[in-house]
Design an enzyme around this catalytic site. Sequence first.
Site, PDB file in Angstrom:
ATOM      1  N   ASP A 162      24.874 -23.498 -10.716  1.00 49.40           N
ATOM      2  CA  ASP A 162      23.657 -23.000 -10.061  1.00 49.40           C
ATOM      3  C   ASP A 162      23.529 -23.515  -8.632  1.00 49.40           C
ATOM      4  O   ASP A 162      22.712 -24.400  -8.324  1.00 49.40           O
ATOM      5  CB  ASP A 162      22.427 -23.404 -10.877  1.00 49.40           C
ATOM      6  CG  ASP A 162      22.411 -22.775 -12.257  1.00 49.40           C
ATOM      7  OD1 ASP A 162      23.182 -21.826 -12.479  1.00 49.40           O
ATOM      8  OD2 ASP A 162      21.642 -23.224 -13.107  1.00 49.40           O
TER       9      ASP A 162
ATOM     10  N   GLU B 185      26.809 -27.182 -21.879  1.00 49.25           N
ATOM     11  CA  GLU B 185      27.010 -28.617 -21.631  1.00 49.25           C
ATOM     12  C   GLU B 185      26.838 -29.495 -22.888  1.00 49.25           C
ATOM     13  O   GLU B 185      27.507 -30.543 -22.919  1.00 49.25           O
ATOM     14  CB  GLU B 185      26.060 -29.088 -20.517  1.00 49.25           C
ATOM     15  CG  GLU B 185      26.361 -28.544 -19.162  1.00 49.25           C
ATOM     16  CD  GLU B 185      26.046 -27.049 -19.024  1.00 49.25           C
ATOM     17  OE1 GLU B 185      26.766 -26.362 -18.280  1.00 49.25           O
ATOM     18  OE2 GLU B 185      25.093 -26.576 -19.670  1.00 49.25           O
TER      19      GLU B 185
ATOM     20  N   ASP C  42      27.976 -19.733 -21.035  1.00 48.97           N
ATOM     21  CA  ASP C  42      27.059 -20.459 -20.145  1.00 48.97           C
ATOM     22  C   ASP C  42      26.277 -21.476 -20.983  1.00 48.97           C
ATOM     23  O   ASP C  42      26.332 -21.458 -22.218  1.00 48.97           O
ATOM     24  CB  ASP C  42      26.117 -19.449 -19.488  1.00 48.97           C
ATOM     25  CG  ASP C  42      25.406 -20.010 -18.257  1.00 48.97           C
ATOM     26  OD1 ASP C  42      25.752 -21.128 -17.812  1.00 48.97           O
ATOM     27  OD2 ASP C  42      24.507 -19.323 -17.742  1.00 48.97           O
TER      28      ASP C  42
END
Length: 928
Positions: free
Chosen positions: A598, A525, A522
């Site tokens: 999300d 990015e 997670d």
Amino acid sequence: MESSVEEEISVEDEAVDKSSFKRCNQIDFYRRQKRLCPGKSSYRAFMDTVELSNRSVKFQIINEECKVPLLVELYEIEGNIFRLQVNEIAPLKPRYQVSDVLIKEPASLRLTILQKDASELVLACSNEDQQLHITANPFQMQLVSKDEIVLSMNTNDLLYFEHLQHPPQIRKSTLQEKADGSADSFKGYQEDLGLWEDKFGSFLDIKASGPSSVGLDFSLHGYEHVYGIPQHAEPLLLKNTSDDDVYRLYNLDVFGYKIHSKMGIYGSVPLLLAHKPGRTIAVFWLNSSETLLEIATKAAVEEQSSSALFTSTAELSRTPDLSKQRVLPQTDVRWMSESGIIDTFILMGPHPFDVFKQYAQLTGTQSLPPLFSLGYHQCRWNYEDENDVKEVDAGFDKFNIPYDVIWLDIEHTDGKRYFTWDKKKFCNPDRMQKELMKKKRKLVVIVDPHIKADPQYAIYLQAKEKGYFVKDRTGRDFEGICWPGLSSYLDFTSPDVREWYADQFAFKNYKDSSEILFVWNDMNEPSVFRGIELTMQKDAVHHGGWEHREVHNLYGFYQQMATAEGLIRRNGGLERPFVLTRSFFAGSQRYGAVWTGDNKADWSYLKISIPMLLTISVAGISFCGADVGGFIGNPDPELLVRWYQVGALQPFFRGHANRNTRRREPWLFGKENTKIIREAIKERYSLLPYLYSLFYRVHIAAEPVMRPVWVEFPKELKTFSIEDEYMLGNALLVYPVTEPKATTVSVFLPGSQEIWYDFRRFIQLEGQGTLKIPVTLNSIPVIQRGGTVIPLKTSVEKSTEWMADVPYELHAALDYKEYATGELYLDDGHSFRYLHEKQFLLRKFTFHENVFSSRCADENGQFHSKCVVEQILILGLKKQPSSVIARIHDKKVKAVAFTYDAKSSVLTLKKLSLNVSIDWDIEIKVRS
């Protein structure tokens, strides 16, 4: 430090703060490229520089304004693919070219020269129906197929290539000398300096190599339907863009992303597909820097010419013959990237599945997942401790709900130090995993890329000593704020870092981990809470001296690559990994699964999840899903039920929730809702043989598991914009209910000669086109296509591993020719033996002329199963059978028990006990 970070990020359930992210007009390279005027190209080609080799055709082009020569290389690649590369001939230093995304250097075919003079070059391709036309001034290219211009490049003269320059401090004295101190020259110097710096809020980006953006426009002739370029919370059919509202491919951590926004979110795949009746093509723009895409669909007038193959661009631009004109749609697309080179692939199809195979030929197919990962996953930020895990696990058994995996978020670690356990909450993780193992279930834990800056933390200390962190522009370790507080970020672009990182998953290094522990990447990015656009500075420096701007969209791709390798290596290369990643790029399909990030507990997010997943799927990543129920907020029971119903019929199936939400395990919403959710999950488990077979197909042939309706019906115009229903494989049409209190839905059934059957009631649906179908809360419409055979399990157990020997049931839905076919793929479900030892089984089932047969579909397969086919349903059999006989290897066996429902035309063959591994036939004799 940690508490202040927790306070900073505890503001939940708010819409994304768009002021934290750039608008297009705040992106400097976009503003520069937008100054180009269509129709005023600065580039021309030199035909006297053409070089022809067995591998490619090369020639030079020049920008008439700056006089910098560029090298163009054209390739025809096996499989009906073309490649165009444009690079500086003599750059001050090498420009970045994307590594590791292509699975190998593509094999080239020889192009031949048909015509060459000072103004034009015509190249013949291996396919005699195709040619490349290159004009010199302005430099443009056309790809012609069967007398039709399929695609042209630089049609609107928007080719853009900023060459590398000396830094302004070197050039300042020269400028001042030439200007003799004039104000105009000093102003020019200031403007020049501005190209080397970019400000956004309080952040300053220093460009070590100066401005280096590239861009190119394409015209797709005859096309008005375009798809792809995930990831955006946008419709399946891409929309026309406008100034300051273009599609952005830049991986960002956007909490509660806004729906119907073209801003970049977690992943980027620069693949755009175009489709029209009779042909599908695609453009793959291989660039990992920030990329923007403009789209403009319009009507274009084209002149018909029977000699188009031999007609030059100059001739096509002459005064048109109105009698030979036709009006066709045309879509113009414009790619703009911050840096790198122009490296683009044209995938010529012509069919949708050809395009999928061509893209997979370049970037690889979806990895074959372990079977357990296709089951249901239960996740929450966070399950608090070992007792919480034990109680949730027991809840599934108590309420008779199957599941395979329970997940642990960041709170399971020792102070957000990955590869560790909280000593109080998870004091005996080995025992916890052994208890799950007894129940044949798995555990997934989160492992993020940021590493807590703590000298007492072994992972941090080792990485720092080895120089394995990304650097800032001064050469120090880049530091940012994320979950642990002050953190450094591993440089996964380095092969050495990936090798070391993979070793951290070894059982001897990852204490108290076991073979049932798998991984969730997670925040990759990468997410930096107080960073520019909540991510890493573009002037941070990676392995090889490359700036972060060059590799930004590859960061998560590389972490998932290293994680998957680590899970494979820890078991001696024997077991398949499971890795879920939030950030992704082209080629991520080789390493595991992705999800849409999300999302919110809102009906609109349920609705948009369908086109989002379809878009990801057609871009090569089949193993994808959305958090069931919505990550942010509290779903009402109806929304949660509807989300479970559709999630159960999508590739990756996980329930997940934010820590600020109320608990929402499937049994917490009342007896009736628990029953409906249980049935949805059980239906998923009964369909696992079909789903696993679909994953085998995407693994070997790049056929998407979840696919838009137009992919299966490419000539039917009405399907081209459908996004509220989808095909699961070629056999099932799924219509999710995405509106509250719905009592009917309008389902479009494509195909004028198709027959469709209710998957659960087995009855044939009457009518074609759009049908109004009544719905209740108990289920969503799932419709089986005539001509298909679907394998299912006859009963459902606690998890996939419990179901290995459960018998099969086959549902054959007949088409108008009373024919049906389907596949079943089998292996051990977890190892690589299917690949290395050919331990797999592929069976083909066919119903034809009243004989149902089972045959081996791949003689290489060596796997044998004890499993049997216990029951077969044949839907749409119009005549009453008089007898049914089963034969094995042409040997007659006893008559088969059956029932026939004349009202629904369903024949049920019972108590068959036919081994799934061997050939057999069932003969059905019907009354005349």
